[in-house]
Design an enzyme around this catalytic site. Sequence first.
Site, PDB file in Angstrom:
ATOM      1  N   PRO A   2       0.734  -1.294  -0.063  1.00  0.00           N
ATOM      2  CA  PRO A   2      -0.080   0.040   0.044  1.00  0.00           C
ATOM      3  C   PRO A   2       0.808   1.314   0.149  1.00  0.00           C
ATOM      4  CG  PRO A   2       0.114  -0.922   2.244  1.00  0.00           C
ATOM      5  CD  PRO A   2       1.157  -1.528   1.522  1.00  0.00           C
ATOM      6  N   GLU A   3       0.586   2.106  -0.657  1.00  0.00           N
ATOM      7  CA  GLU A   3       0.953   3.511  -0.876  1.00  0.00           C
ATOM      8  C   GLU A   3      -0.372   4.140  -0.461  1.00  0.00           C
ATOM      9  OE1 GLU A   3       3.806   4.885  -3.727  1.00  0.00           O
ATOM     10  OE2 GLU A   3       4.695   2.830  -4.121  1.00  0.00           O
TER      11      GLU A   3
END
Length: 271
Positions: A2-3
């Site tokens: 995840p960004e």
Amino acid sequence: MPELPEVEATRLSFAERIAGARVHGVRLGKPLRWPLGVDPQQLSGRVVQQVRRRGKYLLLDVDSGLLLLHLGMSGSLRFAANLPPPGNHDHFDLLTDQGTLRLHDPRRFGSVVWAAAEDDPVAQKLLGKLGVEPLEATFEVQHFWQALQQRRAAIKSVLLAGEVVVGVGNIYASEVLFAARVHPERSAASLTHLEVEQLHLAIRTVLTKALRSGGSTLRDFSNAAGEKGHFQLQTQVYDRAGEPCRVCYTPIEVFKQGQRSSYFCPECQPR
DNA sequence: AGGGTGACCTGTCGGC
DNA sequence: TGCCGACAGGTCACCC
């Protein structure tokens, strides 16, 4: 996985469904990065109010306290009424009367931490040094410029550190610097005002686009409803070493910068 | 004090 | 086919 776009896509996929749910238990798997910090028994009976996001953290507000969730490198959440029995990499289940919120995280760099309040030292240790939110109005060019003027480190490192602006991880750092035509090793303080303007715009544009596509830049990402993005957002430079730049056809290059891969076009992003 | 490095952990992939 | 090293979306503790 995840960004910021993936974390936000995750939040949007379960925030409304879990609001109002009453917790009746917790199941813990293998240890995550930090201990939970509360007796799981004490979570029982509390009601989930809302789910917020700060940087790459999800904040689950509950009666008199909050859970801070981080997905690390390989984490993902699911929230559903009928989940299968926990597998080898399912390390946290929040059991509620509306369903189970499950953290799946093979590498266990993620975390679930209880804090009595957001200004509690436990929460501040994790949130205290975070920079501004890139998609909010508080991310403003002039402040960004001033903050970068103070940093002599490479611009890519400054972006990844998240102390100036949050949410830009290793993929989007390369993408954003390409869009702004800035070489990743340039000292942050060396950027011209025009370059800072371009970078500011690029951060907003690239992250927004990725969010709209449901965070589907990542190959195996899926949100808390188990849905993949509708289409793959194609990267301009990330993971494209040796392939032609989509603008000038010069082969994309890669190098190690602080043990992370940095991708750039030597023609579009001169030093 | 800012900046650079190692550490955490597991799975996958490419090369020999 | 099998083994082994390199690498992967993050960030914190620790050095200088």
